[in-house]
Scaffold this motif. Structure first.
Motif, PDB file in Angstrom:
ATOM      1  N   ASP A 236      40.974 -29.889  64.416  1.00 48.51           N
ATOM      2  CA  ASP A 236      40.883 -29.781  63.009  1.00 48.51           C
ATOM      3  C   ASP A 236      39.489 -29.218  62.639  1.00 48.51           C
ATOM      4  OD1 ASP A 236      40.659 -30.053  60.211  1.00 48.51           O
ATOM      5  OD2 ASP A 236      40.503 -32.320  60.286  1.00 48.51           O
ATOM      6  N   PHE A 237      39.772 -27.955  62.087  1.00 51.81           N
ATOM      7  CA  PHE A 237      38.408 -27.246  62.008  1.00 51.81           C
ATOM      8  C   PHE A 237      37.438 -27.660  60.736  1.00 51.81           C
ATOM      9  CE2 PHE A 237      36.175 -23.942  59.823  1.00 51.81           C
ATOM     10  CZ  PHE A 237      35.402 -23.198  60.834  1.00 51.81           C
ATOM     11  N   ASP A 238      38.187 -28.299  60.114  1.00 46.67           N
ATOM     12  CA  ASP A 238      37.124 -29.191  58.818  1.00 46.67           C
ATOM     13  C   ASP A 238      36.396 -30.215  59.475  1.00 46.67           C
ATOM     14  OD1 ASP A 238      38.497 -27.766  57.200  1.00 46.67           O
ATOM     15  OD2 ASP A 238      39.963 -29.102  56.704  1.00 46.67           O
ATOM     16  N   GLN A 239      36.369 -30.521  60.580  1.00 46.91           N
ATOM     17  CA  GLN A 239      35.600 -31.504  61.402  1.00 46.91           C
ATOM     18  C   GLN A 239      34.580 -31.060  62.196  1.00 46.91           C
ATOM     19  OE1 GLN A 239      37.666 -34.562  63.370  1.00 46.91           O
ATOM     20  NE2 GLN A 239      38.662 -35.206  61.443  1.00 46.91           N
ATOM     21  N   ILE A 240      34.358 -29.473  62.107  1.00 48.19           N
ATOM     22  CA  ILE A 240      33.467 -28.842  63.171  1.00 48.19           C
ATOM     23  C   ILE A 240      32.146 -29.167  63.152  1.00 48.19           C
ATOM     24  CG2 ILE A 240      32.837 -26.813  61.475  1.00 48.19           C
ATOM     25  CD1 ILE A 240      33.338 -24.791  63.654  1.00 48.19           C
ATOM     26  N   GLU A 241      31.512 -29.536  61.855  1.00 45.35           N
ATOM     27  CA  GLU A 241      30.056 -29.907  62.063  1.00 45.35           C
ATOM     28  C   GLU A 241      29.873 -31.384  62.777  1.00 45.35           C
ATOM     29  OE1 GLU A 241      27.670 -28.209  61.173  1.00 45.35           O
ATOM     30  OE2 GLU A 241      28.362 -26.376  60.176  1.00 45.35           O
ATOM     31  N   ALA A 242      30.675 -32.083  62.242  1.00 47.85           N
ATOM     32  CA  ALA A 242      30.753 -33.630  62.876  1.00 47.85           C
ATOM     33  C   ALA A 242      30.764 -33.549  64.408  1.00 47.85           C
ATOM     34  CB  ALA A 242      31.738 -34.520  62.324  1.00 47.85           C
ATOM     35  N   LYS A 243      31.980 -32.700  64.996  1.00 44.43           N
ATOM     36  CA  LYS A 243      32.265 -32.624  66.441  1.00 44.43           C
ATOM     37  C   LYS A 243      31.148 -31.977  67.118  1.00 44.43           C
ATOM     38  CE  LYS A 243      35.943 -34.730  66.172  1.00 44.43           C
ATOM     39  NZ  LYS A 243      36.021 -36.260  66.843  1.00 44.43           N
ATOM     40  N   THR A 244      30.672 -30.948  66.496  1.00 42.88           N
ATOM     41  CA  THR A 244      29.335 -30.276  67.096  1.00 42.88           C
ATOM     42  C   THR A 244      28.116 -31.303  67.570  1.00 42.88           C
ATOM     43  OG1 THR A 244      29.768 -28.186  65.946  1.00 42.88           O
ATOM     44  CG2 THR A 244      27.439 -28.314  66.912  1.00 42.88           C
ATOM     45  N   ASN A 245      27.845 -32.023  66.423  1.00 45.38           N
ATOM     46  CA  ASN A 245      26.852 -32.933  66.779  1.00 45.38           C
ATOM     47  C   ASN A 245      27.173 -34.069  67.889  1.00 45.38           C
ATOM     48  OD1 ASN A 245      25.272 -31.830  64.942  1.00 45.38           O
ATOM     49  ND2 ASN A 245      26.183 -33.315  63.172  1.00 45.38           N
ATOM     50  N   GLU A 246      28.618 -34.428  67.717  1.00 45.65           N
ATOM     51  CA  GLU A 246      29.241 -35.537  68.707  1.00 45.65           C
ATOM     52  C   GLU A 246      29.248 -34.917  70.146  1.00 45.65           C
ATOM     53  OE1 GLU A 246      33.118 -38.670  69.329  1.00 45.65           O
ATOM     54  OE2 GLU A 246      33.000 -37.080  67.579  1.00 45.65           O
ATOM     55  N   ILE A 247      29.544 -33.771  69.993  1.00 48.86           N
ATOM     56  CA  ILE A 247      29.768 -33.111  71.422  1.00 48.86           C
ATOM     57  C   ILE A 247      28.425 -32.675  72.114  1.00 48.86           C
ATOM     58  CG2 ILE A 247      30.265 -30.763  72.593  1.00 48.86           C
ATOM     59  CD1 ILE A 247      32.681 -30.621  70.949  1.00 48.86           C
TER      60      ILE A 247
END
Length: 413
Positions: A236-247
């Motif tokens: 889901d591209f819409d979660q890119i900011e959250a996933k960047t921080n999580e990664i």
């Protein structure tokens, strides 16, 4: 309730008058609603389609999120290697929503032919490289095969092929500096063109060629388990900011993360304007449709003034009569929505299938044709929103019914 239904039916059919003054105005109002919903559907599907296509093309070259050594300082060229022996590779099980991760490396060089030369970025792709997007970009030849032994296969863009006068089956020599040092003897590599691609993204196409990752490792004198960086693809591209921080929180401290929105912020700022333009178009269309419905409702009320007077004389409340007219208006809006959706979605589906609408200047939009993407939930919410907003706009003009005097209305019957 039975009385309201009977009156509504009489108002809708207009059988109580041989000649209905409101008939052409009602048709215009229905047409305005239909045209408005067509324009809104085209606006949201084309904006969504264009955003999706641009995101897909940028992601094809970079992934959604990149993981690299801090010492690279966001450079396009891989300078400091990263070990492939990571907990998150080849499966990033520590974070949900990740569809794929791949190891790559990039090295700057020059392609030299007998007549000309061009600067390039050679991207080393390995066995795990995701070629899905490039299957659509391929215009000649085939995709390179880097799963077997080291080979000289390469894929270049149509732009570079045109500038260098290369075709599928041709060979070319490329020059790569050692550690970026001009004093050292450069690395020379010969590659064979097996495929030509065209993504429509001119600034990327003009730079990138794809070669075997092992060539980059050998030229940089890296070990077999060392690469330039990792590229992560999300569900889901819409979660890119959250996933960047999580990664970032799930990886070692020596690795930094960067996502597409940060790397190509100008492009994403530009496509974010599509949402504003879409909202503006929707607002204007709803306003136009609402004004036409207000006009139709007022004409309908004036035409039925005597009927309203009789109903009031019989004891009907103002709100009861207003509801009858609002039911009638909702019916008319529904007709407009039906025809608008039928025509609009048919046109959009045909465009999605046959792509008959082309951009006159595709280099400005990064796509050759007008892309469309239908999100059925958005279509449903749009229809519900148009219906509710138009009815809310009709509440004020329907208040005119309470100003009609039964005595004066019946007097001129």
């Amino acid at each position: 309730m039975n009385l309201e239904f009977f009156i509504a039916k009489r108002l809708i059919t207009g059988k109580e008058h041989k000649i209905s003054i409101s008939a052409p105005i009602i048709k215009i109002a229905i047409a305005a609603i239909a045209i408005g919903i067509i324009m809104m559907l085209i606006a949201i599907t084309t904006a969504s389609g264009l955003q999706l296509k641009i995101r897909e093309k940028v992601a094809a070259f970079n992934g959604h999120i990149q993981l690299f050594n801090f010492d690279n300082n966001n450079s396009e060229v891989s300078v400091v290697p990263v070990s492939m022996l990571q907990d998150f590779y080849p499966e990033f099980s520590g974070v949900d929503g990740i569809s794929h991760i791949q190891a790559v490396a990039v090295k700057a060089g020059i392609i030299r032919t007998e007549k000309t030369f061009e600067g390039i970025l050679a991207k080393g792709a390995g066995k795990d490289y995701n070629w899905t997007a490039f299957e659509d970009f391929l215009v000649a030849g085939r995709l390179p095969n880097f799963k077997d032994d080291l080979n000289e296969e390469a894929m270049i863009s149509r732009i570079l092929a045109s500038k260098l006068q290369l075709e599928v089956g041709d060979s070319f020599f490329s020059i790569f500096l050692k550690d970026g040092d001009l004093s050292k003897t450069p690395n020379n590599r010969k590659f064979n063109v097996v495929g030509i691609y065209d993504s429509g993204f001119e600034e990327l196409d003009a730079s990138y060629i794809f070669v075997d990752l092992r060539h980059i490792q050998r030229m940089n004198k890296w070990k077999a388990d060392q690469v330039g960086n990792f590229e992560v693809f999300l569900d889901d591209f819409d979660q890119i900011e959250a996933k960047t921080n999580e990664i970032y929180g799930k990886t070692v401290s020596s690795l930094d993360t960067q996502n597409l929105k940060n790397k190509y912020f100008k492009i994403f700022e530009w496509i974010a304007l599509f949402d504003f333009n879409t909202a503006l178009i929707i607002g204007i269309m709803i306003l136009v449709g609402g004004i036409n419905m207000i006009t139709a409702l007022l004409v309908l009320i004036l035409e039925r003034t005597q009927m309203i007077g009789v109903l009031k004389a019989l004891g009907s409340q103002d709100w009861t009569i207003r509801k009858v007219f609002l039911y009638n208006a909702a019916y008319l809006i529904g007709i407009g929505l039906f025809w608008g959706n039928l025509i609009g979605l048919t046109f959009i589906i045909l465009q999605q299938k046959f792509r008959f609408l082309k951009f006159p200047n595709p280099e400005e939009y990064y796509v050759e044709y007008v892309p469309v993407h239908i999100e059925w939930l958005s279509v449903l919410l749009l229809n519900i929103g148009v219906m509710l907003l138009c009815l809310l706009m009709l509440l004020i003009p329907s208040y005119a019914i309470s100003k009609i005097s039964p005595v004066k209305a019946i007097k001129f019957e």
